[in-house]
Write a protein that holds these residues in place. Structure first.
Motif, PDB file in Angstrom:
ATOM      1  N   ILE A  16      14.443   1.711  20.842  1.00 26.39           N
ATOM      2  CA  ILE A  16      14.081   0.676  20.485  1.00 26.39           C
ATOM      3  C   ILE A  16      12.781   0.273  21.137  1.00 26.39           C
ATOM      4  CG2 ILE A  16      14.243  -1.622  22.155  1.00 26.39           C
ATOM      5  CD1 ILE A  16      17.173  -0.867  22.347  1.00 26.39           C
ATOM      6  N   ALA A  17      11.486   1.064  21.925  1.00 33.20           N
ATOM      7  CA  ALA A  17      10.663   0.437  22.500  1.00 33.20           C
ATOM      8  C   ALA A  17       9.575   0.934  22.147  1.00 33.20           C
ATOM      9  CB  ALA A  17      10.045   1.566  23.467  1.00 33.20           C
ATOM     10  N   ALA A  18      10.071   1.984  20.380  1.00 22.59           N
ATOM     11  CA  ALA A  18       8.486   2.578  19.143  1.00 22.59           C
ATOM     12  C   ALA A  18       8.602   1.531  18.641  1.00 22.59           C
ATOM     13  CB  ALA A  18       9.632   3.955  18.868  1.00 22.59           C
ATOM     14  N   ARG A  19       9.576   0.761  18.581  1.00 29.98           N
ATOM     15  CA  ARG A  19       9.280  -0.152  17.166  1.00 29.98           C
ATOM     16  C   ARG A  19       8.957  -1.440  17.566  1.00 29.98           C
ATOM     17  NH1 ARG A  19      14.016   2.624  15.846  1.00 29.98           N
ATOM     18  NH2 ARG A  19      14.750   2.586  13.546  1.00 29.98           N
ATOM     19  N   ILE A  20       8.885  -1.569  19.254  1.00 30.94           N
ATOM     20  CA  ILE A  20       7.669  -2.847  19.612  1.00 30.94           C
ATOM     21  C   ILE A  20       6.305  -2.022  19.788  1.00 30.94           C
ATOM     22  CG2 ILE A  20       7.275  -4.966  21.549  1.00 30.94           C
ATOM     23  CD1 ILE A  20      10.609  -4.064  21.663  1.00 30.94           C
ATOM     24  N   PRO A  21       5.440  -2.891  19.049  1.00 39.35           N
ATOM     25  CA  PRO A  21       4.181  -2.936  19.282  1.00 39.35           C
ATOM     26  C   PRO A  21       3.672  -2.515  20.814  1.00 39.35           C
ATOM     27  CG  PRO A  21       4.339  -4.101  17.645  1.00 39.35           C
ATOM     28  CD  PRO A  21       6.317  -4.103  18.513  1.00 39.35           C
ATOM     29  N   GLY A  22       3.390  -1.612  21.432  1.00 40.49           N
ATOM     30  CA  GLY A  22       2.800  -1.307  22.721  1.00 40.49           C
ATOM     31  C   GLY A  22       3.308  -1.026  23.627  1.00 40.49           C
ATOM     32  N   ALA A  23       4.659  -1.685  23.611  1.00 39.97           N
ATOM     33  CA  ALA A  23       6.052  -1.034  24.745  1.00 39.97           C
ATOM     34  C   ALA A  23       5.971  -0.189  25.317  1.00 39.97           C
ATOM     35  CB  ALA A  23       6.793  -1.477  23.653  1.00 39.97           C
ATOM     36  N   ARG A  24       6.205   0.314  26.197  1.00 42.29           N
ATOM     37  CA  ARG A  24       6.221   0.537  27.638  1.00 42.29           C
ATOM     38  C   ARG A  24       7.586   1.469  27.758  1.00 42.29           C
ATOM     39  NH1 ARG A  24       4.454  -0.626  32.218  1.00 42.29           N
ATOM     40  NH2 ARG A  24       5.295   1.052  33.057  1.00 42.29           N
ATOM     41  N   PHE A  25       8.232   2.371  27.642  1.00 38.87           N
ATOM     42  CA  PHE A  25       9.825   3.322  28.148  1.00 38.87           C
ATOM     43  C   PHE A  25       9.425   3.386  29.757  1.00 38.87           C
ATOM     44  CE2 PHE A  25      13.089   6.299  28.779  1.00 38.87           C
ATOM     45  CZ  PHE A  25      14.107   5.547  28.088  1.00 38.87           C
ATOM     46  N   GLU A  26      10.790   3.181  30.471  1.00 38.29           N
ATOM     47  CA  GLU A  26      10.503   3.430  32.287  1.00 38.29           C
ATOM     48  C   GLU A  26      12.291   4.031  32.282  1.00 38.29           C
ATOM     49  OE1 GLU A  26       8.594   3.581  34.310  1.00 38.29           O
ATOM     50  OE2 GLU A  26       6.929   2.195  33.769  1.00 38.29           O
ATOM     51  N   ARG A  27      12.279   4.776  32.298  1.00 35.63           N
ATOM     52  CA  ARG A  27      13.615   5.589  32.991  1.00 35.63           C
ATOM     53  C   ARG A  27      13.849   5.809  34.229  1.00 35.63           C
ATOM     54  NH1 ARG A  27      16.846  11.004  29.689  1.00 35.63           N
ATOM     55  NH2 ARG A  27      18.330  11.454  31.638  1.00 35.63           N
ATOM     56  N   ILE A  28      14.882   5.067  34.810  1.00 34.01           N
ATOM     57  CA  ILE A  28      15.817   5.454  36.425  1.00 34.01           C
ATOM     58  C   ILE A  28      16.727   6.269  36.281  1.00 34.01           C
ATOM     59  CG2 ILE A  28      16.807   3.671  37.856  1.00 34.01           C
ATOM     60  CD1 ILE A  28      14.128   2.733  36.699  1.00 34.01           C
ATOM     61  N   GLU A  29      16.479   7.406  36.915  1.00 31.09           N
ATOM     62  CA  GLU A  29      17.488   8.454  36.922  1.00 31.09           C
ATOM     63  C   GLU A  29      18.743   7.939  37.819  1.00 31.09           C
ATOM     64  OE1 GLU A  29      17.554  10.811  35.610  1.00 31.09           O
ATOM     65  OE2 GLU A  29      14.634  11.145  34.286  1.00 31.09           O
ATOM     66  N   GLN A  30      19.633   8.714  38.052  1.00 32.19           N
ATOM     67  CA  GLN A  30      20.679   8.848  38.738  1.00 32.19           C
ATOM     68  C   GLN A  30      21.356   7.007  38.577  1.00 32.19           C
ATOM     69  OE1 GLN A  30      22.201  10.641  40.387  1.00 32.19           O
ATOM     70  NE2 GLN A  30      20.661  12.386  38.914  1.00 32.19           N
ATOM     71  N   ALA A  31      20.982   6.159  37.053  1.00 26.60           N
ATOM     72  CA  ALA A  31      21.367   4.874  37.009  1.00 26.60           C
ATOM     73  C   ALA A  31      22.448   5.472  35.686  1.00 26.60           C
ATOM     74  CB  ALA A  31      20.636   3.901  37.018  1.00 26.60           C
ATOM     75  N   GLY A  32      23.572   4.521  35.722  1.00 25.51           N
ATOM     76  CA  GLY A  32      23.651   3.903  34.244  1.00 25.51           C
ATOM     77  C   GLY A  32      23.536   2.785  33.729  1.00 25.51           C
ATOM     78  N   HIS A  33      24.599   3.257  32.719  1.00 24.95           N
ATOM     79  CA  HIS A  33      24.205   1.540  31.632  1.00 24.95           C
ATOM     80  C   HIS A  33      23.633   0.198  32.628  1.00 24.95           C
ATOM     81  CE1 HIS A  33      24.220  -1.025  28.081  1.00 24.95           C
ATOM     82  NE2 HIS A  33      25.526  -1.820  28.835  1.00 24.95           N
ATOM     83  N   ARG A  34      24.365   0.140  33.678  1.00 26.06           N
ATOM     84  CA  ARG A  34      24.060  -1.532  34.468  1.00 26.06           C
ATOM     85  C   ARG A  34      22.585  -0.580  35.621  1.00 26.06           C
ATOM     86  NH1 ARG A  34      29.767  -3.555  34.438  1.00 26.06           N
ATOM     87  NH2 ARG A  34      29.470  -5.011  32.445  1.00 26.06           N
ATOM     88  N   ALA A  35      21.937  -0.570  34.703  1.00 25.07           N
ATOM     89  CA  ALA A  35      20.965   0.076  36.492  1.00 25.07           C
ATOM     90  C   ALA A  35      20.569  -0.718  37.069  1.00 25.07           C
ATOM     91  CB  ALA A  35      19.116   0.823  35.715  1.00 25.07           C
TER      92      ALA A  35
END
Length: 265
Positions: free
Chosen positions: A229-248
């Motif tokens: 999804i992030a790759a399809r939005i111009p300039g979007a950043r991706f942030e991963r929150i470890e130790q979290a499931g679907h409802r981060a």
């Protein structure tokens, strides 16, 4: 918890469809965050709302049909939900709004953002659905309606402490809210399943700074889905929150709120 009346909130301007939404309202910051939830119970987002309210005025409504918000008969699609929030933003005269979409609410937020609303200054998606990123035969999103309850909760939450567990032993109010939310989710997202086919291309038109936040152990939509999804939005950043499931935002409310607050720092 209090009731947000879209008519009263617009200083008497008639909305036209009598929409009344239950909402959590918190904070008194100059920056406004409109937070669109998923299918979680309303109180599950309380810690996240409190954390975000440290420097935002937060409005988190329950969508029509979810929680205690009635659903008008005409409101039956994600596009209808987007129209409700777009109209409210316009009539309320808010500017510089941070739009935050949580899971199903991320789909609604994407539907809003592709219309290039002038009152939105930034977009945040947290474990969002709504976009078909794989091929026709690829299962991008786990079938939550067909997955056994115990397995579904394992996929929703990395930490067992957040799982509701055996519904026969759960509080009646929790079970009723869960059932109502799942019924509403099916109304909006049954077919096609939890996505709009056109969004895969349309999100390339999003023109506001966007951050995509993802639970590292999301068992409903994988981090790879979020990166797509992030790759399809111009300039979007991706942030991963470890130790979290679907409802981060439920499992790591302070971390997710910190990511959002840093965007305007």
């Amino acid at each position: 918890m209090q009731t947000l009346d879209l008519v009263d909130a617009l200083d008497g301007v008639e909305f036209g469809h009598g929409v009344h939404l239950d909402a959590q309202l918190a904070g008194d910051g100059d920056r406004v965050a409109l937070v669109l939830p998923g299918a979680e119970r309303a109180r599950e987002n309380s810690a996240f709302v409190a954390a975000l309210a440290a420097d935002h005025s937060v409005v988190l409504p329950s969508h029509p049909g979810f929680g205690r918000s009635p659903r008008p008969g005409w409101c039956s699609s994600v596009a209808d939900l987007a129209d409700i929030y777009l109209d409210w933003l316009e009539r309320a005269g808010l500017t510089g709004v941070t739009l935050v979409g949580l899971q199903f609410g991320g789909w609604v937020a994407l539907e809003i953002a592709v219309r290039k609303p002038a009152r939105i200054s930034r977009l945040v998606l947290v474990d969002s659905v709504g976009v078909k990123v794989g091929g026709p035969l690829d299962r991008d999103i786990v079938d939550i309606f067909a997955t056994p309850r115990a397995e579904l909760e394992r996929r929703l939450y990395a930490d067992p402490a957040f799982r509701l567990g055996d519904l026969a032993l759960a509080a009646e109010d929790d079970v009723l809210e869960l059932a109502r939310n799942e019924e509403a989710l099916a109304t909006y997202g049954w077919e096609p399943y939890l996505h709009d086919p056109r969004l895969a291309h349309a999100i390339g038109r999003i023109a506001v700074p966007t951050t995509v936040v993802w639970g590292g152990r999301d068992g409903i939509v994988t981090p790879e889905y979020g990166r797509a999804i992030a790759a399809r939005i111009p300039g979007a950043r991706f942030e991963r929150i470890e130790q979290a499931g679907h409802r981060a935002q439920v499992e790591r409310p302070d971390e997710v709120a910190k990511v959002i607050s840093a965007l305007a720092a």
